[in-house]
Design a protein around this motif. Structure first.
Motif, PDB file in Angstrom:
ATOM      1  N   ALA A 247       4.665  52.334 -37.936  1.00 52.82           N
ATOM      2  CA  ALA A 247       3.988  52.146 -36.652  1.00 52.82           C
ATOM      3  C   ALA A 247       3.354  50.762 -36.566  1.00 52.82           C
ATOM      4  CB  ALA A 247       2.932  53.229 -36.455  1.00 52.82           C
ATOM      5  N   GLU A 248       2.687  50.332 -37.627  1.00 50.91           N
ATOM      6  CA  GLU A 248       2.026  49.026 -37.592  1.00 50.91           C
ATOM      7  C   GLU A 248       3.037  47.893 -37.454  1.00 50.91           C
ATOM      8  OE1 GLU A 248      -2.173  49.895 -39.931  1.00 50.91           O
ATOM      9  OE2 GLU A 248      -0.645  48.673 -40.919  1.00 50.91           O
ATOM     10  N   PHE A 249       4.182  48.024 -38.088  1.00 55.73           N
ATOM     11  CA  PHE A 249       5.226  47.002 -37.948  1.00 55.73           C
ATOM     12  C   PHE A 249       5.848  47.044 -36.550  1.00 55.73           C
ATOM     13  CE2 PHE A 249       4.957  46.403 -42.459  1.00 55.73           C
ATOM     14  CZ  PHE A 249       5.554  45.181 -42.726  1.00 55.73           C
ATOM     15  N   ALA A 250       6.131  48.238 -36.067  1.00 58.43           N
ATOM     16  CA  ALA A 250       6.832  48.387 -34.789  1.00 58.43           C
ATOM     17  C   ALA A 250       5.989  47.956 -33.596  1.00 58.43           C
ATOM     18  CB  ALA A 250       7.273  49.837 -34.604  1.00 58.43           C
ATOM     19  N   LEU A 251       4.674  47.980 -33.742  1.00 60.28           N
ATOM     20  CA  LEU A 251       3.785  47.605 -32.637  1.00 60.28           C
ATOM     21  C   LEU A 251       3.423  46.126 -32.647  1.00 60.28           C
ATOM     22  CD1 LEU A 251       1.276  50.627 -32.746  1.00 60.28           C
ATOM     23  CD2 LEU A 251       3.237  50.326 -31.223  1.00 60.28           C
ATOM     24  N   CYS A 252       3.864  45.401 -33.670  1.00 60.48           N
ATOM     25  CA  CYS A 252       3.418  44.022 -33.879  1.00 60.48           C
ATOM     26  C   CYS A 252       4.225  43.020 -33.050  1.00 60.48           C
ATOM     27  CB  CYS A 252       3.500  43.673 -35.361  1.00 60.48           C
ATOM     28  SG  CYS A 252       2.716  42.114 -35.778  1.00 60.48           S
ATOM     29  N   GLY A 253       3.993  43.033 -31.743  1.00 62.86           N
ATOM     30  CA  GLY A 253       4.688  42.100 -30.865  1.00 62.86           C
ATOM     31  C   GLY A 253       4.079  42.097 -29.481  1.00 62.86           C
ATOM     32  N   PHE A 254       4.327  41.027 -28.738  1.00 63.62           N
ATOM     33  CA  PHE A 254       3.782  40.885 -27.387  1.00 63.62           C
ATOM     34  C   PHE A 254       4.706  41.457 -26.316  1.00 63.62           C
ATOM     35  CE2 PHE A 254       1.252  37.016 -28.933  1.00 63.62           C
ATOM     36  CZ  PHE A 254       0.067  37.743 -28.994  1.00 63.62           C
ATOM     37  N   GLY A 255       5.676  42.267 -26.703  1.00 61.36           N
ATOM     38  CA  GLY A 255       6.633  42.792 -25.737  1.00 61.36           C
ATOM     39  C   GLY A 255       6.035  43.862 -24.845  1.00 61.36           C
ATOM     40  N   ASN A 256       5.492  43.470 -23.712  1.00 61.31           N
ATOM     41  CA  ASN A 256       4.921  44.412 -22.749  1.00 61.31           C
ATOM     42  C   ASN A 256       4.921  43.790 -21.361  1.00 61.31           C
ATOM     43  OD1 ASN A 256       2.225  42.966 -22.400  1.00 61.31           O
ATOM     44  ND2 ASN A 256       2.202  43.370 -24.603  1.00 61.31           N
ATOM     45  N   PHE A 257       4.590  44.589 -20.359  1.00 58.18           N
ATOM     46  CA  PHE A 257       4.673  44.131 -18.974  1.00 58.18           C
ATOM     47  C   PHE A 257       3.725  42.974 -18.674  1.00 58.18           C
ATOM     48  CE2 PHE A 257       6.361  48.531 -18.021  1.00 58.18           C
ATOM     49  CZ  PHE A 257       7.639  48.085 -17.724  1.00 58.18           C
ATOM     50  N   SER A 258       2.514  43.024 -19.207  1.00 60.25           N
ATOM     51  CA  SER A 258       1.565  41.951 -18.910  1.00 60.25           C
ATOM     52  C   SER A 258       2.017  40.628 -19.519  1.00 60.25           C
ATOM     53  CB  SER A 258       0.163  42.317 -19.422  1.00 60.25           C
ATOM     54  OG  SER A 258       0.161  42.516 -20.823  1.00 60.25           O
ATOM     55  N   SER A 259       2.678  40.679 -20.663  1.00 52.86           N
ATOM     56  CA  SER A 259       3.174  39.453 -21.291  1.00 52.86           C
ATOM     57  C   SER A 259       4.320  38.841 -20.495  1.00 52.86           C
ATOM     58  CB  SER A 259       3.639  39.741 -22.723  1.00 52.86           C
ATOM     59  OG  SER A 259       2.544  40.051 -23.553  1.00 52.86           O
ATOM     60  N   ILE A 260       5.095  39.681 -19.821  1.00 52.50           N
ATOM     61  CA  ILE A 260       6.166  39.157 -18.969  1.00 52.50           C
ATOM     62  C   ILE A 260       5.571  38.253 -17.892  1.00 52.50           C
ATOM     63  CG2 ILE A 260       7.904  39.770 -17.242  1.00 52.50           C
ATOM     64  CD1 ILE A 260       8.514  42.266 -18.846  1.00 52.50           C
ATOM     65  N   ALA A 261       4.499  38.728 -17.280  1.00 52.82           N
ATOM     66  CA  ALA A 261       3.842  37.935 -16.240  1.00 52.82           C
ATOM     67  C   ALA A 261       3.281  36.636 -16.810  1.00 52.82           C
ATOM     68  CB  ALA A 261       2.724  38.752 -15.597  1.00 52.82           C
ATOM     69  N   GLN A 262       2.722  36.701 -18.010  1.00 62.43           N
ATOM     70  CA  GLN A 262       2.164  35.500 -18.632  1.00 62.43           C
ATOM     71  C   GLN A 262       3.252  34.469 -18.919  1.00 62.43           C
ATOM     72  OE1 GLN A 262      -0.512  36.187 -21.971  1.00 62.43           O
ATOM     73  NE2 GLN A 262      -1.174  38.126 -21.103  1.00 62.43           N
ATOM     74  N   GLN A 263       4.383  34.925 -19.438  1.00 61.05           N
ATOM     75  CA  GLN A 263       5.457  33.977 -19.752  1.00 61.05           C
ATOM     76  C   GLN A 263       6.062  33.372 -18.490  1.00 61.05           C
ATOM     77  OE1 GLN A 263       8.084  33.734 -22.769  1.00 61.05           O
ATOM     78  NE2 GLN A 263       7.332  35.365 -24.088  1.00 61.05           N
ATOM     79  N   ILE A 264       6.258  34.189 -17.476  1.00 59.02           N
ATOM     80  CA  ILE A 264       6.807  33.662 -16.223  1.00 59.02           C
ATOM     81  C   ILE A 264       5.862  32.622 -15.635  1.00 59.02           C
ATOM     82  CG2 ILE A 264       7.367  34.237 -13.821  1.00 59.02           C
ATOM     83  CD1 ILE A 264       8.422  36.919 -14.811  1.00 59.02           C
ATOM     84  N   GLY A 265       4.568  32.924 -15.656  1.00 61.11           N
ATOM     85  CA  GLY A 265       3.585  31.990 -15.115  1.00 61.11           C
ATOM     86  C   GLY A 265       3.529  30.693 -15.893  1.00 61.11           C
ATOM     87  N   THR A 266       3.540  30.796 -17.215  1.00 63.44           N
ATOM     88  CA  THR A 266       3.438  29.597 -18.056  1.00 63.44           C
ATOM     89  C   THR A 266       4.690  28.732 -17.969  1.00 63.44           C
ATOM     90  OG1 THR A 266       1.997  30.764 -19.618  1.00 63.44           O
ATOM     91  CG2 THR A 266       3.066  28.762 -20.402  1.00 63.44           C
ATOM     92  N   LEU A 267       5.848  29.340 -18.205  1.00 62.85           N
ATOM     93  CA  LEU A 267       7.094  28.572 -18.183  1.00 62.85           C
ATOM     94  C   LEU A 267       7.417  28.072 -16.778  1.00 62.85           C
ATOM     95  CD1 LEU A 267       9.280  30.744 -20.593  1.00 62.85           C
ATOM     96  CD2 LEU A 267       8.109  28.606 -21.095  1.00 62.85           C
ATOM     97  N   GLY A 268       7.051  28.871 -15.777  1.00 65.18           N
ATOM     98  CA  GLY A 268       7.274  28.437 -14.404  1.00 65.18           C
ATOM     99  C   GLY A 268       6.440  27.228 -14.041  1.00 65.18           C
ATOM    100  N   ALA A 269       5.234  27.157 -14.602  1.00 60.85           N
ATOM    101  CA  ALA A 269       4.369  26.005 -14.344  1.00 60.85           C
ATOM    102  C   ALA A 269       4.851  24.765 -15.096  1.00 60.85           C
ATOM    103  CB  ALA A 269       2.935  26.337 -14.749  1.00 60.85           C
ATOM    104  N   LEU A 270       5.366  24.965 -16.306  1.00 62.96           N
ATOM    105  CA  LEU A 270       5.829  23.837 -17.111  1.00 62.96           C
ATOM    106  C   LEU A 270       7.197  23.327 -16.658  1.00 62.96           C
ATOM    107  CD1 LEU A 270       4.822  25.094 -20.692  1.00 62.96           C
ATOM    108  CD2 LEU A 270       3.678  23.339 -19.337  1.00 62.96           C
ATOM    109  N   ALA A 271       8.011  24.228 -16.121  1.00 60.95           N
ATOM    110  CA  ALA A 271       9.356  23.844 -15.663  1.00 60.95           C
ATOM    111  C   ALA A 271       9.626  24.513 -14.318  1.00 60.95           C
ATOM    112  CB  ALA A 271      10.404  24.251 -16.694  1.00 60.95           C
ATOM    113  N   PRO A 272       9.072  23.962 -13.240  1.00 61.23           N
ATOM    114  CA  PRO A 272       9.193  24.595 -11.914  1.00 61.23           C
ATOM    115  C   PRO A 272      10.632  24.868 -11.480  1.00 61.23           C
ATOM    116  CG  PRO A 272       7.584  22.820 -11.877  1.00 61.23           C
ATOM    117  CD  PRO A 272       8.269  22.735 -13.200  1.00 61.23           C
TER     118      PRO A 272
END
Length: 304
Positions: A247-272
């Motif tokens: 369980a501790e290994f399988a949960l160790c990642g940022f793969g979730n819905f809120s992180s999707i929004a963060q990545q889209i926002g960050t990469l979209g700002a850096l590379a419009p």
């Protein structure tokens, strides 16, 4: 401070070269993947911001997948405070580097020519600080901002999950299903997947529900549920050691819905100009990164 002194750049460049040699990937995706466990999914994109506009689609997918597959060093203390093993977190993050790149290339093979093929790009040395004290102050400010961002996301996501659970429970009463929640639904959907990870039979549903909670909310919420003992014995204490570790290994990642929004926002700002493409492949990268995280758990389950 370490970034100001150049230690981070030196470490990441050499790790990037190692990853490139082993995985035969381009310089940008190798650097981002190597940096992901140290800097996290948002900060590592800054290392290659000058190349984002020119990355191939496969490289972009690989960089996003690496961010989703690991957690950052800045959040390590938070997980440890919840009762998670630091050894397991660090091991999972390191294992996720090659896993994320391999699975990303399976999901999104390279069909274009990369401009950083055969070389690792160097992270910028100029950080803008006047001296080491300035660097320490900026580092502290960044840490506080990150903590506040995580706290704000937690509040928002937990509130949304609670609202969805309330509505599902309310609807469940009409069809005589007591305790119907998102966690229950996703838990049963992921039940076969948890079984494939090698979780002991008596703990499969518990682990599958944690995996679902991590994807719907985030890993903090899932780790908190695993270790929460405020209302009696924690879930972790009722699980076998094997199930706890998986369980501790399988949960160790940022793969979730809120992180999707963060990545889209960050990469979209850096590379419009690439924001549309980032939005299109974000869910794929998130799922691939989540699978990469669980692959590390599956590997560990074979040796414990």
């Amino acid at each position: 401070m370490m970034y100001y002194l150049g230690a981070v750049q030196w470490l990441l460049q050499h790790l990037g070269r190692l990853v490139q040699k082993i995985m035969d990937t381009s310089g940008t995706e190798s650097l981002v993947a190597a940096a992901a466990p140290f800097l996290g999914q948002i900060e590592n994109a800054l290392l290659v911001k000058d190349y984002l506009e020119h990355m191939t689609s496969s490289e972009l997918h690989a960089c996003m997948t690496a961010g989703f597959a690991t957690v950052s060093g800045s959040t390590l203390q938070g997980y440890v405070a919840l009762g998670v093993s630091a050894k397991n977190i660090i091991t999972a993050c390191i294992m996720s580097i090659p896993c994320s790149l391999a699975l990303s290339k399976i999901r999104y093979p390279e069909t274009e020519e990369s401009m950083t093929r055969g070389r690792v790009v160097a992270p910028p040395r100029d950080t803008g600080e006047a001296n080491i004290l300035h660097a320490i102050g900026n580092g502290a400010m960044t840490g506080i901002n990150l903590s506040l961002l995580v706290a704000a996301n937690l509040i928002a996501v937990i509130a949304l999950v609670d609202l969805a659970d309330f509505l599902l429970t309310w609807l469940g009463e009409f069809v005589s299903i007591r305790g119907l929640t998102m966690e229950m639904v996703v838990g049963y959907v992921l039940y076969p997947y948890a079984w494939l990870l090698g979780v002991p039979t008596e703990n499969i549903l518990d682990v599958s529900q944690l995996l679902g909670l991590k994807f719907i909310a985030n890993e903090f919420v899932a780790y908190n549920k695993l270790n929460d003992a405020s209302n009696g014995p924690s879930l972790k204490s009722q699980m076998t050691v094997r199930a706890q570790t998986i369980a501790e290994f399988a949960l160790c990642g940022f793969g979730n819905f809120s992180s999707i929004a963060q990545q889209i926002g960050t990469l979209g700002a850096l590379a419009p100009s690439r924001k549309g493409e980032v939005s299109r492949i974000a869910l794929s990268a998130c799922i691939t990164g989540s699978i990469a995280t669980t692959v590390t758990a599956a590997i560990v389950s074979m040796v414990i």
